[in-house]
Design an enzyme around this catalytic site. Structure first.
Site, PDB file in Angstrom:
ATOM      1  N   ARG A 311      87.525 -42.733  -1.106  1.00 28.69           N
ATOM      2  CA  ARG A 311      86.638 -42.398  -2.346  1.00 28.69           C
ATOM      3  C   ARG A 311      85.373 -42.818  -2.002  1.00 28.69           C
ATOM      4  O   ARG A 311      85.190 -44.289  -1.782  1.00 28.69           O
ATOM      5  CB  ARG A 311      87.079 -43.133  -3.759  1.00 28.69           C
ATOM      6  N   GLU A 313      82.738 -43.221  -3.834  1.00 31.03           N
ATOM      7  CA  GLU A 313      82.160 -43.774  -5.076  1.00 31.03           C
ATOM      8  C   GLU A 313      81.421 -45.143  -4.982  1.00 31.03           C
ATOM      9  O   GLU A 313      81.901 -45.942  -4.382  1.00 31.03           O
ATOM     10  CB  GLU A 313      83.107 -43.584  -6.440  1.00 31.03           C
ATOM     11  N   ARG A 319      88.698 -53.218  -9.782  1.00 30.11           N
ATOM     12  CA  ARG A 319      89.799 -52.355  -9.573  1.00 30.11           C
ATOM     13  C   ARG A 319      89.542 -51.109  -8.705  1.00 30.11           C
ATOM     14  O   ARG A 319      90.272 -50.030  -8.724  1.00 30.11           O
ATOM     15  CB  ARG A 319      90.296 -52.070 -10.729  1.00 30.11           C
ATOM     16  N   HIS A 320      88.464 -50.933  -8.068  1.00 32.38           N
ATOM     17  CA  HIS A 320      88.120 -49.729  -7.317  1.00 32.38           C
ATOM     18  C   HIS A 320      87.800 -50.046  -5.988  1.00 32.38           C
ATOM     19  O   HIS A 320      87.148 -51.082  -5.472  1.00 32.38           O
ATOM     20  CB  HIS A 320      86.781 -49.053  -7.814  1.00 32.38           C
ATOM     21  N   GLU A 471      94.990 -48.860 -15.916  1.00 24.26           N
ATOM     22  CA  GLU A 471      95.639 -47.686 -15.606  1.00 24.26           C
ATOM     23  C   GLU A 471      96.196 -47.730 -14.001  1.00 24.26           C
ATOM     24  O   GLU A 471      95.469 -48.396 -13.219  1.00 24.26           O
ATOM     25  CB  GLU A 471      94.725 -46.456 -15.747  1.00 24.26           C
ATOM     26  N   SER A 474      98.068 -41.461 -12.873  1.00 24.05           N
ATOM     27  CA  SER A 474      97.730 -40.596 -13.508  1.00 24.05           C
ATOM     28  C   SER A 474      98.490 -39.436 -13.123  1.00 24.05           C
ATOM     29  O   SER A 474      98.448 -39.148 -11.786  1.00 24.05           O
ATOM     30  CB  SER A 474      95.989 -40.330 -13.008  1.00 24.05           C
ATOM     31  N   ARG A 522      96.864 -51.165  -6.828  1.00 22.94           N
ATOM     32  CA  ARG A 522      96.683 -51.530  -8.463  1.00 22.94           C
ATOM     33  C   ARG A 522      98.003 -52.045  -8.800  1.00 22.94           C
ATOM     34  O   ARG A 522      98.117 -53.056  -9.606  1.00 22.94           O
ATOM     35  CB  ARG A 522      96.514 -50.301  -9.032  1.00 22.94           C
TER      36      ARG A 522
END
Lengths: 548, 548
Positions: A311, A313, A319-320, A471, A474, A522
């Site tokens: 990712r 991002e 948490r990323h 979370e 998903s 996670r």
């Protein structure tokens, strides 16, 4: 302010910048040098190895000996873990790191040797015809974290040994250095292993200590990984993977490996890393989503994959990560997305059970440095609809001002991090579990391939799973009708042309199916109640870090 | 000429170019259309569903029913695999693909339903008040590979059924289409599943048939994957991973996940995929080599990883891919690289045993399309030195001209592919094994981190492992002394600055260690005696292919 440091609420204020980190490192080095000088002084003498008839019993092992001169019997070495009083008076050979070196005068030195988290105290004491003063000097001058071979006799000490896990002492007869560490380490394992509680105590006692911040740890990851907590964390991570696979093998799943190099722009939406693939534009897969679904169309029935996902991002949160390990599952269903949720339920309860059973020592090591309560979870995982979750939050907002803690409720939007946390609290209070499933999410906040609900297309056959209010999973039923999938992709602003081979896969007969994706880091972070995902990634990659 | 096609010696000459491939596809489509028209004509009639009082017993399942209208009991469905004579006269519900549809007049249609490689014959026969002629028409008009739900009564046929794996027949009472395949498939599963022997037979019998070449298969991978051989191949692949892990877990290995995004240029040497990482130059890891060694320095003792590795090389061969799955191992050793070879030996013998035991049906499915002899391997794996290998080749060259078959022998170079093959033959003849270890390779042909031999630094403590004359594993003892490692890197033309965090890892005490890397796709290819690695990669990536 670097992203990782911002996640360390317990850090002192001056450690909150890169400059401060450098300062601290310098401070550390100074302290270390002082200690080294003291140790060297203690060991210093005019003894020379040349004059020592017992010189053969110690020293640096020459490289040639470690270049396979002669095959050895690995069973000649005893594991530190195996050292106990049943070996009393026996001669043993161990290999490990010199964790601490404590000279006592010129005739004696204590070593604590560490192997795989287990430690044993070794005594090098000058004795005529057995141990020379030169050998004691050699021991005292060893640099910490050096790897040594120790040969000696097992004895049982009169009083319990506090500084080691094994309750025996080794009377050293031979001592060889296998690999020498530099005298000044960039971080000290003891410092890196200290808990906040210990730091607070030291502060109150007015003691000098070094606090190692997250960036310093990661810059020196190889040393940082040697702390008991980190040894535990990555053994737990390994067990999560093992439990995940074991369960799925038992349920007739096939493990697959899908390509990470993808033509075009993956699933669209999220930011991807782009690259040139032999003259063609390509990117790194942001998940195995498309290919795992295609594998269902390829008749594998039930598939899973464990692999990296990418990712690009710019998420500066606790948490990323830009690269993490995805645990992905995809399966045929007969008709209902509950079939996927049933699997999640059983799989994770089995996984948590296996962690609690097989990783006791590791969990303890983590808790010693980062205290946490064992995860509360039910035998049958709680399921709430998104609407029910919203209702719980709204009802709670009568009691106090949710806005004050940053909770925002949007019935057809996503829950923000604070709302998720708050809902986690409410669920724990009401149902006594920190692990639950929230399903029937608003369609608008889910990816284009998500199946809408039969009775209300503003909702979808999807779910998220939470641990301690965050979370980790998903999942959803997927759209398996190609025309409808095209329509959904277009509605979500995706250029259908770029995913045509994916959509075409559904034209040759596609079973109803669903699946989910889990972030390995996670799971470990939240199972252990840790505050930063960088603690559970071996060599984390975030927008500011691509090394080591 | 495309790289993959060049690996298909059995292909007709006109199939050897992309143009020809297109031509063939067009030919196929024509043939398929003809067949479809014939089938449609057979099924055509003036029966209308509107007039049918039994219309509720068949038809297309509306999407809303597959959108989780009501939870179902998945146990209502019987697996095709489980259908046998113990179920005689019982009512069953099955889901699977309509593999073949054969109308017999207007009153009868045979379907073969396939689920997970198992097939069963179903009879739809018009009967008053039970099965309407319209339902027979509906069955006859189903497109192949559509997914259907079939409800019916199990009966035992008088004569054995040739076209299905299960020896029962289902008297169909209800028939619903779950997902409709397009009437004209780009490739036909039966064509894709045909062996060369069957093709030869068909040619001799003057029959019309379609040969599906490798590129056409890969362009339509989702269909191609449905052949019994491909179902077998990827179940075997899954088992290889499982056996690999099971063995290593039992030997106290920890599974790790190292980053694929690497600053600078990875290990140097090989061509890497480059990309921009938030403004920094980065590349994709060409192996987990550096990070798995760093994890050894981080005290994990024994680690393994299963993950993608990336090679940007322009290798147009039957055994190179730009992305493949690496099985990587790294472990502390006491002194000798034989300790690593001992592990390889035990691990692979255990793996081969587990494949032969657990994948019988899958191996059979592969052999039916691509005949091969079971792998010959010894209980204790043969080890030869590189020098011994060279001697064997030289001795053999007295008997015949090695040069004629392309074998080149360079005592301090690497063996070329032909020499490896030839040596494999000689080893098989002399020792009766197709799996062996060749060790003590010339240092010059190994990576910079390889430990030289103690007695002769032109050789190294390294090894390759071969199956059927092709390399699948490369391993070695590593240089664990940082100064020497720097020296070796420089000597190999690597910019030391770019790998400084790797080299620094060895400055804090580094145990002697070694390890190896295995190519998953190669193991499967060679265990099954296949001729192209694209057959054992789910969605292969080569210099000319990045889709699907």
């Amino acid at each position: 302010m670097s992203s990782s440091e911002s996640q360390e609420p317990a850090l002192s204020a001056e450690a909150q910048s890169k400059k401060a980190a450098k300062k601290e490192a310098a401070k550390q080095e100074k302290l270390r040098r002082k200690q080294e000088v003291a140790a060297a002084a203690a060991a210093a003498s005019n003894l020379s190895v040349e004059d020592d008839p017992l010189a053969v019993n110690y020293g640096q092992i020459p490289l040639i000996e470690l270049q396979s001169k002669t095959p050895v019997n690995v069973n000649d070495w005893t594991r530190v873990e195996a050292l106990n009083d049943s070996l009393k008076d026996e001669q043993v050979l161990i290999r490990g790191r010199a964790q601490t070196i404590r000279p006592v005068g010129k005739k004696m030195a204590f070593l604590v040797i560490r192997e795989n988290g287990f430690t044993v105290q070794c005594l090098v004491q000058a004795q005529p015809d057995l141990v020379s003063p030169q050998m004691v000097k050699f021991a005292a001058a060893l640099s910490r974290e050096s790897i040594v071979d120790v040969e000696g006799v097992v004895s049982i000490p009169a009083a319990p040994i506090k500084g080691a896990t094994q309750q025996v002492e080794i009377q050293v007869r031979k001592l060889y250095c296998v690999s020498k560490a530099v005298p000044t380490l960039p971080i000290n394992i003891e410092d890196a292993a200290r808990s906040e509680v210990e730091i607070e105590k030291a502060i109150q006692a007015g003691e000098q200590f070094v606090r190692v911040n997250q960036d310093t740890r990661l810059n020196n990851r190889v040393l940082d990984l040697r702390t008991p907590a980190n040894q535990g964390i990555f053994r737990i991570q390994s067990q999560v993977g093992q439990a995940f696979r074991q369960f799925l093998y038992g349920e007739s799943f096939v493990e697959i490996h899908t390509p990470k190099l993808i033509a075009g722009s993956s699933e669209g939406g999220a930011a991807v890393f782009r690259l040139d693939y032999k003259g063609q534009p390509a990117c790194l897969a942001q998940s195995p989503q498309l290919h795992k679904q295609m594998s269902i169309c390829g008749d594998f029935g039930r598939v899973f994959e464990i692999g990296p996902v990418f990712r690009a991002e710019d998420s500066f949160t606790h948490r990323h990560l830009c690269e993490f390990t995805g645990l992905d599952v995809e399966m045929e269903i007969k008709k209902h997305y509950f079939e996927v949720m049933d699997l999640v339920d059983k799989l994770f309860v089995a996984m948590f059970d296996s962690l609690n059973t097989n990783c006791k020592k590791d969990l303890e090591a983590v808790a010693n440095q980062y205290p946490f309560e064992p995860l509360k979870y039910l035998r049958n995982t709680l399921r709430l609809t998104y609407e029910e979750g919203i209702q719980m939050l709204k009802a709670a907002s009568n009691d106090f001002a949710l806005q004050e803690v940053g909770v925002e409720i949007e019935p057809f939007g996503d829950l923000n991090t604070e709302a998720e946390r708050k809902l986690g609290q409410l669920v724990l209070e009401k149902y006594g579990t920190e692990f639950y499933i929230l399903h029937r999410y608003p369609l608008a906040v889910r990816p284009f391939y998500t199946m809408p609900c039969y009775d209300n297309p503003t909702y979808s056959n999807s779910f998220d799973v939470f641990i301690r209010g965050e979370e980790i999973i998903s999942g959803a039923q997927r759209v398996h009708v190609p025309e409808f999938l095209e329509e959904r992709a277009q509605a979500c602003g995706i250029e259908v042309k770029t995913i045509s081979s994916y959509i075409d896969s559904f034209r040759y007969g596609a079973p109803p199916h669903g699946g989910f994706g889990v972030g390995l880091e996670r799971v470990v972070m939240l199972f252990c109640g840790l505050n930063n995902i960088r603690k559970t990634s071996l060599y984390p990659r975030d927008p500011q870090r691509i090394a080591p």
